[in-house]
Design a protein around this motif. Structure first.
Motif, PDB file in Angstrom:
ATOM      1  N   ASP A 241       0.828  -1.206   0.000  1.00 49.94           N
ATOM      2  CA  ASP A 241       0.000   0.000   0.000  1.00 49.94           C
ATOM      3  C   ASP A 241       0.865   1.260   0.000  1.00 49.94           C
ATOM      4  OD1 ASP A 241      -2.378  -1.277  -0.128  1.00 49.94           O
ATOM      5  OD2 ASP A 241      -2.746  -1.255   2.040  1.00 49.94           O
ATOM      6  N   ALA A 242       2.048   1.163   0.606  1.00 51.34           N
ATOM      7  CA  ALA A 242       2.955   2.326   0.642  1.00 51.34           C
ATOM      8  C   ALA A 242       3.283   2.801  -0.768  1.00 51.34           C
ATOM      9  CB  ALA A 242       4.239   1.968   1.388  1.00 51.34           C
ATOM     10  N   ALA A 243       3.208   1.892  -1.739  1.00 50.96           N
ATOM     11  CA  ALA A 243       3.586   2.226  -3.121  1.00 50.96           C
ATOM     12  C   ALA A 243       2.376   2.486  -4.012  1.00 50.96           C
ATOM     13  CB  ALA A 243       4.438   1.099  -3.707  1.00 50.96           C
ATOM     14  N   ALA A 244       1.187   2.610  -3.403  1.00 55.85           N
ATOM     15  CA  ALA A 244      -0.031   2.718  -4.219  1.00 55.85           C
ATOM     16  C   ALA A 244      -0.074   3.973  -5.090  1.00 55.85           C
ATOM     17  CB  ALA A 244      -1.273   2.657  -3.325  1.00 55.85           C
ATOM     18  N   GLN A 245       0.667   5.033  -4.693  1.00 58.23           N
ATOM     19  CA  GLN A 245       0.694   6.251  -5.513  1.00 58.23           C
ATOM     20  C   GLN A 245       1.993   6.374  -6.322  1.00 58.23           C
ATOM     21  OE1 GLN A 245      -1.722   8.490  -6.274  1.00 58.23           O
ATOM     22  NE2 GLN A 245      -3.050   7.031  -5.246  1.00 58.23           N
ATOM     23  N   ILE A 246       2.776   5.325  -6.332  1.00 50.14           N
ATOM     24  CA  ILE A 246       3.979   5.317  -7.186  1.00 50.14           C
ATOM     25  C   ILE A 246       3.570   4.640  -8.485  1.00 50.14           C
ATOM     26  CG2 ILE A 246       6.349   4.468  -7.460  1.00 50.14           C
ATOM     27  CD1 ILE A 246       6.589   4.433  -4.400  1.00 50.14           C
ATOM     28  N   THR A 247       3.502   5.379  -9.565  1.00 48.95           N
ATOM     29  CA  THR A 247       3.112   4.750 -10.838  1.00 48.95           C
ATOM     30  C   THR A 247       3.711   5.489 -12.027  1.00 48.95           C
ATOM     31  OG1 THR A 247       1.270   3.679 -11.988  1.00 48.95           O
ATOM     32  CG2 THR A 247       0.894   5.972 -11.273  1.00 48.95           C
ATOM     33  N   GLY A 248       3.947   4.731 -13.085  1.00 58.95           N
ATOM     34  CA  GLY A 248       4.474   5.308 -14.327  1.00 58.95           C
ATOM     35  C   GLY A 248       5.914   5.771 -14.213  1.00 58.95           C
ATOM     36  N   THR A 249       6.655   5.179 -13.271  1.00 57.91           N
ATOM     37  CA  THR A 249       8.006   5.672 -13.055  1.00 57.91           C
ATOM     38  C   THR A 249       9.017   4.524 -12.927  1.00 57.91           C
ATOM     39  OG1 THR A 249       9.282   7.287 -11.787  1.00 57.91           O
ATOM     40  CG2 THR A 249       7.804   5.875 -10.521  1.00 57.91           C
ATOM     41  N   THR A 250      10.258   4.894 -12.604  1.00 58.54           N
ATOM     42  CA  THR A 250      11.324   3.897 -12.490  1.00 58.54           C
ATOM     43  C   THR A 250      11.928   3.944 -11.094  1.00 58.54           C
ATOM     44  OG1 THR A 250      12.948   5.513 -13.269  1.00 58.54           O
ATOM     45  CG2 THR A 250      11.973   4.081 -14.934  1.00 58.54           C
ATOM     46  N   ILE A 251      12.393   2.791 -10.624  1.00 58.98           N
ATOM     47  CA  ILE A 251      13.151   2.727  -9.371  1.00 58.98           C
ATOM     48  C   ILE A 251      14.495   2.099  -9.712  1.00 58.98           C
ATOM     49  CG2 ILE A 251      13.337   1.699  -7.064  1.00 58.98           C
ATOM     50  CD1 ILE A 251      10.427   1.868  -6.725  1.00 58.98           C
ATOM     51  N   SER A 252      15.566   2.840  -9.485  1.00 61.89           N
ATOM     52  CA  SER A 252      16.896   2.305  -9.781  1.00 61.89           C
ATOM     53  C   SER A 252      17.435   1.539  -8.589  1.00 61.89           C
ATOM     54  CB  SER A 252      17.856   3.448 -10.132  1.00 61.89           C
ATOM     55  OG  SER A 252      17.508   3.995 -11.385  1.00 61.89           O
ATOM     56  N   VAL A 253      18.015   0.376  -8.872  1.00 63.76           N
ATOM     57  CA  VAL A 253      18.692  -0.434  -7.838  1.00 63.76           C
ATOM     58  C   VAL A 253      20.068  -0.705  -8.436  1.00 63.76           C
ATOM     59  CG1 VAL A 253      18.567  -2.524  -6.413  1.00 63.76           C
ATOM     60  CG2 VAL A 253      16.444  -1.449  -7.213  1.00 63.76           C
ATOM     61  N   ASP A 254      20.906   0.343  -8.468  1.00 62.56           N
ATOM     62  CA  ASP A 254      22.105   0.276  -9.326  1.00 62.56           C
ATOM     63  C   ASP A 254      23.385   0.778  -8.656  1.00 62.56           C
ATOM     64  OD1 ASP A 254      21.820   3.012  -9.257  1.00 62.56           O
ATOM     65  OD2 ASP A 254      21.455   3.262 -11.396  1.00 62.56           O
ATOM     66  N   GLY A 255      23.381   0.858  -7.317  1.00 59.81           N
ATOM     67  CA  GLY A 255      24.602   1.271  -6.618  1.00 59.81           C
ATOM     68  C   GLY A 255      25.135   2.630  -7.060  1.00 59.81           C
TER      69      GLY A 255
END
Ligand code: NAD
Length: 260
Positions: A241-255
């Motif tokens: 639910d914490a991510a329910a308003q995160i949309t249409g975007t990117t999350i980098s996991v790239d150090g």
């Protein structure tokens, strides 16, 4: 974050008999989701992977063979799953060559598997998500969805493409209880990456640590691999639910790669 908040949901993860896909499937199963594993093979060990996840996490897990280079098989995968609350588009391949030497069939295969497959699975999954009243689209893109490297034309184009597809999906579902996001990993320690180490050691006359730091992780400022569990936990977060308003975007996991 680690409570079983996904009980009753079904996640379909493309290309999930190894590496990141398997890591994501395992973390979603740990959070209680039933999972559908996939690749283009149909070996006993593929089905055993599903049985192992089911036993370990007390969820339903199945393996469904489908070739993500074929539009009808992409759509059939989602239909055979029966329901699809979470679609994780992860299947991907790579080929490295300069543009004039890049084989057309490799370009076509990378476009089909790394990009078009996501269009087809999303098209099949969105009506199911709307019917169920909840959904998550998670595309495994890459740091190469945001930056480029020479000799990876098809991969970089497909990964930029999937970032664009993620934005459009986010907009088209903005008024639904559905989100669509792309995770952009830097280098992740998978069997595929591990297999490159011995050859590279030989090619450059380096030891294992030097190859990892100076060649493989050259562009990753942390000088550490991301792990498949970290990618899986990022997918679990996107389902929360914490991510329910995160949309249409990117999350980098790239150090830090894309901060350079
Ligand atoms: P991997 O080779 O372990 O996994 C790729 C998966 O895709 C495998 O399960 C393979 O069987 C499957 N696959 C390949 N062709 C397929 C087809 N035609 N139909 C169905 N399945 C098919 O590699 P990985 O490193 O785990 O990569 C997974 C995803 O993560 C890819 O999209 C890749 O581009 C992306 N990625 C990986 C890294 C990394 O450093 N490993 C970094 C950024 C992005």
């Amino acid at each position: 974050m680690f409570e079983k908040f996904l009980v009753g949901k079904t996640a379909v993860i493309t290309g999930s008999n190894s590496g990141i896909g398997l890591g994501v499937a395992s973390r979603l199963a740990r959070a209680g989701a039933n999972v559908v594993l996939n690749s283009f093979t149909d070996r006993d060990e593929d089905h055993e992977l599903a049985a192992k996840l089911a036993a370990e996490h007390g969820v339903e897990a199945r393996y469904i063979k489908a070739d993500m280079s074929k539009a009808d098989e992409c759509r059939a995968l989602v239909e055979k799953a029966g329901r699809c609350d979470i679609i994780v588009n992860n299947a991907g391949i790579q080929h490295v060559a300069a543009i004039p030497d890049f084989p057309t069939e490799k370009w076509d295969a990378i476009m089909a598997i790394n990009l078009s497959s996501a269009f087809h699975t999303i098209a099949a999954a969105l009506p199911m998500m709307r019917e169920a009243g909840w959904g998550r689209v998670i595309n495994i893109a890459s740091a190469h969805g945001l930056t480029a490297s020479p000799y990876k034309s098809a991969y970089v184009a497909a990964k930029h493409g999937i970032v664009g597809l993620t934005k459009v999906t986010g907009l088209e579902t903005a008024r639904d209880p559905i989100t669509a996001n792309a995770i952009c990993p830097g280098y992740v320690h998978t069997p595929l990456v591990e297999a490159q180490i011995p050859d590279t050691m030989q090619k450059y006359g380096m030891d294992r640590e030097e190859v990892i730091e100076k060649v493989i992780l050259e562009r990753q400022p942390s000088k550490e691999f991301a792990t498949t569990d970290q990618l899986g936990d990022t997918a679990v977060f996107l389902c929360s639910d914490a991510a329910a308003q995160i949309t249409g975007t990117t999350i980098s996991v790239d150090g830090g790669w894309t901060a350079l």
